[in-house]
Design an enzyme around this catalytic site. Structure first.
Site, PDB file in Angstrom:
ATOM      1  N   GLU A  16       0.801  -1.220   0.000  1.00  0.00           N
ATOM      2  CA  GLU A  16       0.000   0.000   0.000  1.00  0.00           C
ATOM      3  C   GLU A  16       0.841   1.281   0.000  1.00  0.00           C
ATOM      4  OE1 GLU A  16      -3.157  -0.144   2.857  1.00  0.00           O
ATOM      5  OE2 GLU A  16      -4.112  -1.808   1.805  1.00  0.00           O
ATOM      6  N   TYR A  39     -14.010   0.001   5.557  1.00  0.00           N
ATOM      7  CA  TYR A  39     -13.623   1.422   5.672  1.00  0.00           C
ATOM      8  C   TYR A  39     -14.510   2.311   4.820  1.00  0.00           C
ATOM      9  CZ  TYR A  39      -9.557  -0.227   8.204  1.00  0.00           C
ATOM     10  OH  TYR A  39      -8.747  -0.816   9.132  1.00  0.00           O
ATOM     11  N   GLU A  61      -5.809  -8.577   0.100  1.00  0.00           N
ATOM     12  CA  GLU A  61      -6.424  -8.302   1.409  1.00  0.00           C
ATOM     13  C   GLU A  61      -7.899  -8.007   1.211  1.00  0.00           C
ATOM     14  OE1 GLU A  61      -4.680  -5.269   3.967  1.00  0.00           O
ATOM     15  OE2 GLU A  61      -2.653  -5.908   3.416  1.00  0.00           O
TER      16      GLU A  61
HETATM   17  C1  BDP Z   1      -4.679  -2.462   4.997  1.00  0.00           C
HETATM   18  C2  BDP Z   1      -3.203  -2.590   5.351  1.00  0.00           C
HETATM   19  C3  BDP Z   1      -2.968  -3.481   6.563  1.00  0.00           C
HETATM   20  C4  BDP Z   1      -3.948  -3.122   7.666  1.00  0.00           C
HETATM   21  C5  BDP Z   1      -5.369  -3.268   7.137  1.00  0.00           C
HETATM   22  C6  BDP Z   1      -6.414  -2.919   8.194  1.00  0.00           C
HETATM   23  O1  BDP Z   1      -2.473  -3.111   4.249  1.00  0.00           O
HETATM   24  O2  BDP Z   1      -1.620  -3.376   6.985  1.00  0.00           O
HETATM   25  O3  BDP Z   1      -3.759  -3.857   8.834  1.00  0.00           O
HETATM   26  O4  BDP Z   1      -5.528  -2.372   6.082  1.00  0.00           O
HETATM   27  O5  BDP Z   1      -6.771  -1.754   8.284  1.00  0.00           O
HETATM   28  O6  BDP Z   1      -4.946  -1.318   4.296  1.00  0.00           O
HETATM   29  O7  BDP Z   1      -6.813  -3.798   8.939  1.00  0.00           O
END
Ligand code: BDP
Length: 585
Positions: free
Chosen positions: A405, A461, A494
């Site tokens: 990221e 988010y 992710e």
């Molecule tokens: C992502 C990141 C990661 C965070 C995750 C989160 O790559 O490191 O832990 O979000 O917010 O954007 O849990």
């Protein structure tokens, strides 16, 4: 824990209790603590393990701290080259033996070794002192400004948290062995580079005996002879063909061993064993191919994190984690957001896991003024090289992720990525490269990588509580990215939602176990519906410790297991989804 399986060399492990003292005013170097004779007033901490959870006084400490211990050096180590090695010290380290300065290293996740024989007393007791500094700045990699102001989302542990050891090698020895493999039908080709070092005063005639073992059985062998100049380094190349290959794959992770024996003047000078597997990884026509077959990566991204042990995942924890991952049908993970320990990846080689190895280049965003700052570029290059060099012989490693990221919507990121790519290609051109993007359609660097990796948080988010809409936006965004880069496979590296174990809501609501499970189901359905998607990794395998912030309830709770590996509701769901998703598509 061994640093390398069957190292074949003399080693002394330095695990155990070390004296320990904080140095918040940074006076240790000026006051020459490394020359001190008595350490009785210092605390004692266990190595390897970070300092943070060994005593509440150290939990939130960021700054300089010192370690000391004594060790005995056997008489028969005389006349050898001796290295003191550290598998991982976060973040900066300087080392002394018997008051003699040996050197330093920057970077919390890659190994280093310092030459030590000029400082050592053979057949006597010796003292090693290490100064560690885990201060984060905008120019460390990863960057940050404090324990609760990291530019990355995991706890910033400090200290000597991977193994430390002493290693003796002869003055004529093998420094490195690098094996590239190829496979055509049942015939495997090994392209081998052997780096030989001589610190002898005369030119020597040498022979290298190379033997390939399949278990106990010798399947191929070869010999090379060469001259090596005094005080020189030489890389010797050899090609070996292996017939009737048993290829390495997730369902059959077959491993071979290359034994390299270095002989000079009829004497065995060194012997090094390297484990490898024979398999191919390629990106072709929009597919990620393992041994020529399109593969689907299914798994959970991870962290090295466990109560008290912090970033030191003890062998028993690793064994348990791999058991759990296999039980629920995982075949893959990414070493998010830094390279994991050697033992972590030994299990991957042995259990047929497909690994995206990520460098420590996480958090290069927001607060970092210029991504093309020469200091940042220099550090990223060095860490990329150190990461890849350590793991390039592993069959489990199918891809290198050069960043997590980053601000890849900033034009200057291209310069930084270009530098990291060059370094990766020089160190190992045989694996595809990628980075985990969170910029998606605004990303300005996707044209530069082989595989597109994306981290999505629709439904968490953004689109909070709106799972149906999240699924639609995910589907649309993936299609739009694919339209722009139809020749590149996409891996969703992710996706996830926090779930506090024990919180239940019907209908599902954010933070409940039900919501996490529903989000995973929603995403998986979308991913499987796209034939250009080559995999999905849930964020995260287990809850993990983070800095303090209003968005986190002491831990990042996106694990499908708790921090102590108790299952949440999602585990059953994931098992069902993963076991019904074939490895090959
Ligand atoms: C992502 C990141 C990661 C965070 C995750 C989160 O790559 O490191 O832990 O979000 O917010 O954007 O849990």
């Amino acid at each position: 824990m061994m640093v390398e399986p069957k190292f074949g060399r003399e080693m002394i492990e330095l695990s155990g209790f070390w004296h320990f003292k904080l140095d918040p005013d940074k006076k240790g170097e000026e006051e020459k603590w490394y020359e001190q004779q008595s350490f009785q007033t210092w605390d004692k901490l266990y190595v390897p393990a970070p300092w943070n959870e060994q005593d509440s006084a150290y939990t939130w400490y960021m700054g300089t701290a010192w370690y000391e211990r004594e060790f005995w050096l056997p008489k028969d180590w005389s006349g050898k080259l001796i290295l003191v090695g550290f598998e991982g010290i976060n973040y900066r380290a300087k080392a002394w033996i018997n008051g003699v300065y040996l050197g330093e290293h920057e970077g919390g996740f890659t190994p280093f070794a310092l030459r030590a024989e000029r400082a050592l007393k053979i057949g006597e007791s010796n003292r090693v002192v290490v100064m560690v500094d885990n201060t984060l700045t905008k120019k460390t990699v990863p960057p940050g400004e404090g324990m609760n102001k990291t530019y990355f989302d995991f706890f910033h542990y400090g200290g000597i948290y991977r193994e430390a050891y002493l290693l003796a090698v002869s003055k004529l020895h093998l420094k490195d062995v690098w094996i590239r493999t190829d496979l055509k039908g049942t015939e495997g080709t090994l392209d081998i580079d052997l780096q030989v070092i001589s610190e002898l005063e005369k030119q020597y005639f040498c022979r290298l005996n190379l033997e390939v073992f399949d278990g106990e059985e010798l399947t191929a062998e070869s010999r090379i002879s060469f001259m090596i100049n005094p005080n020189a380094e030489k890389t010797v190349y050899q090609k070996i063909v292996v017939k009737g290959v048993k290829p390495w794959s997730p369902e059959s992770p077959h491993l071979y061993t290359l034994r390299a024996t270095l002989i000079s003047a009829d004497q065995e000078m060194d012997k090094k064993e390297t484990r490898f597997g024979i398999r191919t990884v390629k990106v072709e026509n929009g597919k990620l191919l393992l041994n020529g077959r399109p593969i689907f990566l299914k798994g959970c991204a991870r962290h090295e994190d466990f109560p008290v042990l912090g970033k030191t995942l003890h062998g028993a924890v690793l064994r348990k984690d791999y058991g759990l991952m296999k039980e629920i049908g995982c075949n893959s993970f990414r070493t998010s957001n830094y390279p994991y320990s050697r033992s972590h990846l030994d299990f991957a080689d042995e259990n047929g896991f497909l690994i995206i190895v990520e460098t420590p280049a996480v958090g290069l965003r927001k607060g970092v003024e210029r991504l093309d700052d020469p200091e940042i570029i220099g550090k990223v290059r060095k860490m990329t090289r150190e990461t890849i060099q350590r793991d390039r012989n592993r069959p489990s490693v199918v891809m290198y992720s050069l960043f997590n990221e980053p601000d890849s919507d900033r034009e200057e990121f291209r310069t930084l990525l270009q530098a990291a790519k060059e370094e990766a290609a020089e160190t190992d051109p045989t694996r595809p490269v990628t980075f985990a993007s969170c910029r998606h359609l605004d990303d300005r660097a996707l044209d530069m990588v082989d595989v597109l990796c994306h981290n999505f948080y629709y439904g968490w988010y953004s689109l909070c509580g709106e799972l149906e809409e999240a699924g639609k936006v995910l589907s649309r965004t993936l299609d739009e990215i694919h339209e722009k880069y139809p020749e590149k496979p996409i891996v969703v590296t992710e996706f996830g939602a926090d779930a506090i174990a024990g919180v239940h809501r019907h209908p599902p609501e954010m933070w409940s176990e039900e919501y996490q499970a529903e989000l995973i189901k929603t995403y998986w359905k979308v991913l499987l519906s796209k034939d250009y998607v080559a995999g999905g990794h849930i964020w995260n395998f287990a809850d993990f410790r983070v800095g303090q912030s209003p968005g986190r309830t002491t831990l990042n709770r996106k694990g499908i297991f708790t921090r102590t590996r108790e299952p949440k509701l999602s585990v059953g769901v994931v098992k069902e989804l993963f076991t019904n998703t074939p490895t090959y598509r």
